[in-house]
Design a protein around this motif. Structure first.
Motif, PDB file in Angstrom:
ATOM      1  N   SER A  15     -54.607 118.554 -83.514  1.00  7.44           N
ATOM      2  CA  SER A  15     -54.248 118.539 -84.930  1.00  7.44           C
ATOM      3  C   SER A  15     -54.587 120.101 -85.760  1.00  7.44           C
ATOM      4  N   PHE A  16     -53.519 120.286 -86.544  1.00  6.48           N
ATOM      5  CA  PHE A  16     -53.468 121.668 -87.002  1.00  6.48           C
ATOM      6  C   PHE A  16     -54.555 121.439 -88.218  1.00  6.48           C
ATOM      7  N   GLU A  17     -54.697 120.375 -88.836  1.00  4.65           N
ATOM      8  CA  GLU A  17     -55.771 120.319 -89.648  1.00  4.65           C
ATOM      9  C   GLU A  17     -57.022 120.517 -89.197  1.00  4.65           C
ATOM     10  N   GLU A  18     -57.438 119.919 -88.227  1.00  5.49           N
ATOM     11  CA  GLU A  18     -58.517 119.807 -87.359  1.00  5.49           C
ATOM     12  C   GLU A  18     -59.070 121.273 -86.791  1.00  5.49           C
ATOM     13  N   THR A  19     -58.088 121.853 -86.114  1.00  6.12           N
ATOM     14  CA  THR A  19     -58.294 123.093 -85.257  1.00  6.12           C
ATOM     15  C   THR A  19     -58.006 124.389 -86.183  1.00  6.12           C
ATOM     16  N   VAL A  20     -56.910 124.227 -87.351  1.00  5.67           N
ATOM     17  CA  VAL A  20     -56.952 125.390 -87.937  1.00  5.67           C
ATOM     18  C   VAL A  20     -57.382 125.392 -89.588  1.00  5.67           C
ATOM     19  N   THR A  21     -56.821 124.613 -90.271  1.00  5.10           N
ATOM     20  CA  THR A  21     -57.131 124.559 -91.528  1.00  5.10           C
ATOM     21  C   THR A  21     -58.388 124.372 -91.873  1.00  5.10           C
ATOM     22  N   GLY A  22     -59.012 123.115 -90.993  1.00  9.01           N
ATOM     23  CA  GLY A  22     -60.333 122.608 -91.095  1.00  9.01           C
ATOM     24  C   GLY A  22     -61.198 123.557 -90.620  1.00  9.01           C
ATOM     25  N   ALA A  23     -60.898 124.278 -89.651  1.00  6.73           N
ATOM     26  CA  ALA A  23     -61.753 125.201 -89.158  1.00  6.73           C
ATOM     27  C   ALA A  23     -62.184 126.436 -90.181  1.00  6.73           C
ATOM     28  N   VAL A  24     -61.087 126.840 -90.939  1.00  4.35           N
ATOM     29  CA  VAL A  24     -61.191 127.852 -91.963  1.00  4.35           C
ATOM     30  C   VAL A  24     -62.116 127.279 -92.983  1.00  4.35           C
ATOM     31  N   GLY A  25     -61.751 126.079 -93.269  1.00  5.24           N
ATOM     32  CA  GLY A  25     -62.591 125.381 -94.310  1.00  5.24           C
ATOM     33  C   GLY A  25     -63.936 125.170 -94.330  1.00  5.24           C
ATOM     34  N   GLU A  26     -64.210 124.904 -92.684  1.00  2.00           N
ATOM     35  CA  GLU A  26     -65.616 124.952 -92.349  1.00  2.00           C
ATOM     36  C   GLU A  26     -66.409 126.104 -92.561  1.00  2.00           C
ATOM     37  N   ARG A  27     -65.934 127.093 -92.155  1.00  7.65           N
ATOM     38  CA  ARG A  27     -66.582 128.577 -92.499  1.00  7.65           C
ATOM     39  C   ARG A  27     -66.859 128.869 -93.752  1.00  7.65           C
ATOM     40  N   LEU A  28     -65.917 128.553 -94.555  1.00 10.54           N
ATOM     41  CA  LEU A  28     -65.843 129.249 -96.146  1.00 10.54           C
ATOM     42  C   LEU A  28     -66.588 127.817 -96.923  1.00 10.54           C
ATOM     43  N   LEU A  75     -44.457 123.923 -84.477  1.00 17.50           N
ATOM     44  CA  LEU A  75     -44.394 124.776 -85.536  1.00 17.50           C
ATOM     45  C   LEU A  75     -45.015 124.433 -86.723  1.00 17.50           C
ATOM     46  N   ARG A  76     -45.788 125.147 -87.525  1.00 15.71           N
ATOM     47  CA  ARG A  76     -46.400 125.044 -88.713  1.00 15.71           C
ATOM     48  C   ARG A  76     -46.458 126.220 -89.508  1.00 15.71           C
ATOM     49  N   GLU A  77     -46.225 126.235 -90.918  1.00 11.32           N
ATOM     50  CA  GLU A  77     -46.221 127.424 -91.493  1.00 11.32           C
ATOM     51  C   GLU A  77     -47.587 127.216 -92.387  1.00 11.32           C
ATOM     52  N   TRP A  78     -48.448 128.310 -92.522  1.00 15.46           N
ATOM     53  CA  TRP A  78     -49.624 128.247 -93.404  1.00 15.46           C
ATOM     54  C   TRP A  78     -50.165 129.840 -93.744  1.00 15.46           C
ATOM     55  N   LEU A  79     -50.691 130.127 -94.707  1.00 21.13           N
ATOM     56  CA  LEU A  79     -50.958 131.265 -95.403  1.00 21.13           C
ATOM     57  C   LEU A  79     -49.781 132.508 -95.188  1.00 21.13           C
ATOM     58  N   GLY A  80     -48.761 132.041 -95.275  1.00 23.99           N
ATOM     59  CA  GLY A  80     -47.446 132.795 -95.051  1.00 23.99           C
ATOM     60  C   GLY A  80     -47.203 133.491 -93.627  1.00 23.99           C
ATOM     61  N   TYR A  81     -48.011 132.720 -92.583  1.00 22.49           N
ATOM     62  CA  TYR A  81     -47.434 132.865 -91.188  1.00 22.49           C
ATOM     63  C   TYR A  81     -47.013 131.844 -90.533  1.00 22.49           C
ATOM     64  N   VAL A  82     -46.149 131.906 -89.536  1.00 19.09           N
ATOM     65  CA  VAL A  82     -45.608 130.835 -88.553  1.00 19.09           C
ATOM     66  C   VAL A  82     -46.679 130.793 -87.434  1.00 19.09           C
ATOM     67  N   TRP A  83     -47.085 129.529 -87.194  1.00 18.14           N
ATOM     68  CA  TRP A  83     -47.959 128.984 -86.157  1.00 18.14           C
ATOM     69  C   TRP A  83     -47.264 128.345 -85.039  1.00 18.14           C
ATOM     70  N   VAL A  84     -47.308 128.487 -83.835  1.00 14.35           N
ATOM     71  CA  VAL A  84     -46.737 127.673 -82.849  1.00 14.35           C
ATOM     72  C   VAL A  84     -47.731 127.259 -81.987  1.00 14.35           C
ATOM     73  N   CYS A  85     -47.308 126.287 -81.268  1.00 17.13           N
ATOM     74  CA  CYS A  85     -48.032 125.321 -80.370  1.00 17.13           C
ATOM     75  C   CYS A  85     -47.108 125.070 -78.975  1.00 17.13           C
ATOM     76  N   LEU A  86     -47.593 125.431 -77.921  1.00 12.64           N
ATOM     77  CA  LEU A  86     -46.519 125.010 -76.482  1.00 12.64           C
ATOM     78  C   LEU A  86     -47.075 123.920 -76.128  1.00 12.64           C
ATOM     79  N   ALA A  87     -48.041 123.184 -76.442  1.00 11.67           N
ATOM     80  CA  ALA A  87     -48.533 122.102 -75.715  1.00 11.67           C
ATOM     81  C   ALA A  87     -47.637 120.824 -75.917  1.00 11.67           C
ATOM     82  N   ASP A  88     -47.420 119.835 -75.048  1.00 12.29           N
ATOM     83  CA  ASP A  88     -46.623 118.723 -75.260  1.00 12.29           C
ATOM     84  C   ASP A  88     -47.031 118.010 -76.544  1.00 12.29           C
ATOM     85  N   GLU A  89     -48.323 117.737 -76.604  1.00  9.50           N
ATOM     86  CA  GLU A  89     -48.960 117.087 -77.725  1.00  9.50           C
ATOM     87  C   GLU A  89     -50.081 117.998 -78.337  1.00  9.50           C
TER      88      GLU A  89
END
Length: 411
Positions: free
Chosen positions: A160-173, A143-157
């Motif tokens: 990286s949230f920073e690489e796949t979510v926040t970093g991806a948004v930063g890469e676009r903008l 579980l992570r919170e970002w941009l006012g939303y709750v993000w979940v991941c069911l993977a055992d491992e």
């Protein structure tokens, strides 16, 4: 102007690039693999945090094959758990949303869990001293919170949230600070519309990524964003936002004025529209006075529910201002686009589309999304082994049909 990572250095020898084969959009087994290897293995934007205002408030969401329970705990934070009682597997919470006073209790045999997922009571539990309550708690999700939303991941491992979510948004903008200026966590929900789209989730993503169709089906949008009529989505380029038409006062269905600019937005972000795809199921749309968030919930190979939030500064919502012209513009875009996806879905099963279709040059960046899908699906049929790819794609407006024709106002 810098090309997005998916298109940088891309000089295709042919004008037409192949798409995925039609079976990728219809085959139940392919969809099941996507559920397991994509939706249950990546970060998934599940719930708007403000939808759970008090301890005990919960919502259940479908993430791949699993029902996931997101609940606000006594400390004001959140927990995410598989919505399955550890006794005999009954669905713990059967409603989509609600609120409990103290604990979560299974309606079958009354096994009871606290808001942190711990087993705290069960009939005759005192007579079973060998039962380890800590081992019989609800199964948690990442579980992570970002941009006012709750993000979940069911993977055992989880990746990286920073690489796949926040970093991806930063890469676009061109930097994550560009979206943080909108202060999304501090915005209020002005309107929510839920669309039930009879189309595969990938068709919706592909539609959002390109604007080759904009001049054909989006007259209201191209009136406000005239460059979209040329067929290139703004997000084809890193950091680029589509400029408003000179005569447009705001991002509204008739070009009339909207609301005051969100505090914190830079001058160079004013009078511009930005769009980002966060794989696998989130679209972010940024304009000066509000933000539009699409969250997809793929339910079958040919059915996807999309929940669309229009977010405004708190004072705008509190004032009771008329949001209709603001909401109507993208609601029409949604309706137009999802109708196009629904027209496309039946052809995915046609022998005419057995080998797939083609992408024109302004759509070539969609091929990177296709490579990303294939890379995550072991043994995907009829597809070459692709190179690695980044997590965010260029985006463009998305679309659908409202479920029951309805709009539900903010709470």
């Amino acid at each position: 102007m810098t090309l997005a990572p998916e298109t940088a250095g891309d000089t295709p020898a042919n004008s037409l690039t192949a798409t995925l084969p039609g079976a990728f959009y219809t085959d139940p087994e392919t969809f099941r693999r996507e559920q397991r290897h994509i939706f249950e293995s990546r970060w998934f934007c599940a719930v708007r945090a403000a939808d759970l205002p008090r301890p005990g408030a919960f919502r259940t969401v479908q993430v791949g094959r699993e029902s996931v329970l997101v609940v606000r705990n006594r400390r004001g934070g959140f927990g995410a758990y598989l919505n399955v009682c550890r006794h005999r597997g009954a669905r713990l919470c059967t409603e989509e949303s609600g609120e409990v006073r103290r604990n979560l209790q299974c309606p079958y045999h009354a096994w009871t869990y606290d808001l942190d997922g711990r087993l705290v009571a069960a009939p005759n539990l005192q007579r079973m001293p060998d039962v380890d309550r800590s081992e019989r708690g609800l199964l948690p999700a990442g579980l992570r919170e970002w941009l006012g939303y709750v993000w979940v991941c069911l993977a055992d491992e989880p990746p990286s949230f920073e690489e796949t979510v926040t970093g991806a948004v930063g890469e676009r903008l061109g930097g994550v600070e560009a979206i943080e200026r909108y202060g999304m966590a501090g915005l209020d929900l002005g309107r929510r519309v839920t669309y039930d789209v009879r189309a595969n989730w990938k068709l919706i993503v592909e539609n959002f990524m390109e604007c080759y169709h904009c001049a054909t089906i989006h007259p209201e949008l191209t009136d406000v964003l005239p460059e979209f009529a040329d067929g290139y989505a703004a997000q084809y380029y890193v950091g680029h936002g589509a400029a408003f038409a000179e005569e447009a006062e705001g991002f509204t269905v008739d070009g009339s004025g909207g609301f005051a600019r969100i505090a914190g937005i830079d001058e160079d972000q004013d009078r511009r529209y930005y769009a980002i795809t966060v794989r696998p199921q989130v679209f972010l749309n940024l304009v000066p006075d509000h933000v539009i968030v699409h969250r997809m919930f793929p339910l079958a190979a040919d059915r996807t529910v999309v929940e669309c939030d229009w977010l405004y500064a708190p004072e705008v919502v509190a004032s009771g201002a008329d949001l209709s012209r603001s909401v109507e513009l993208f609601h029409r875009v949604n309706t137009q686009d999802f109708a196009a996806c629904e027209r496309t879905q039946p052809a995915m099963d046609s022998r005419a589309y057995r080998a797939g279709g083609v992408l024109v040059p302004s759509e070539h960046h969609i091929a990177d999304f296709h490579r990303w899908v294939i890379r995550l699906l072991p043994g995907a049929p009829g597809a070459p082994e692709p190179p690695g790819s980044p997590e965010a794609s260029p985006a463009g407006p998305a679309a659908a049909r409202p479920r029951d024709g309805g709009t539900s106002a903010s709470p």
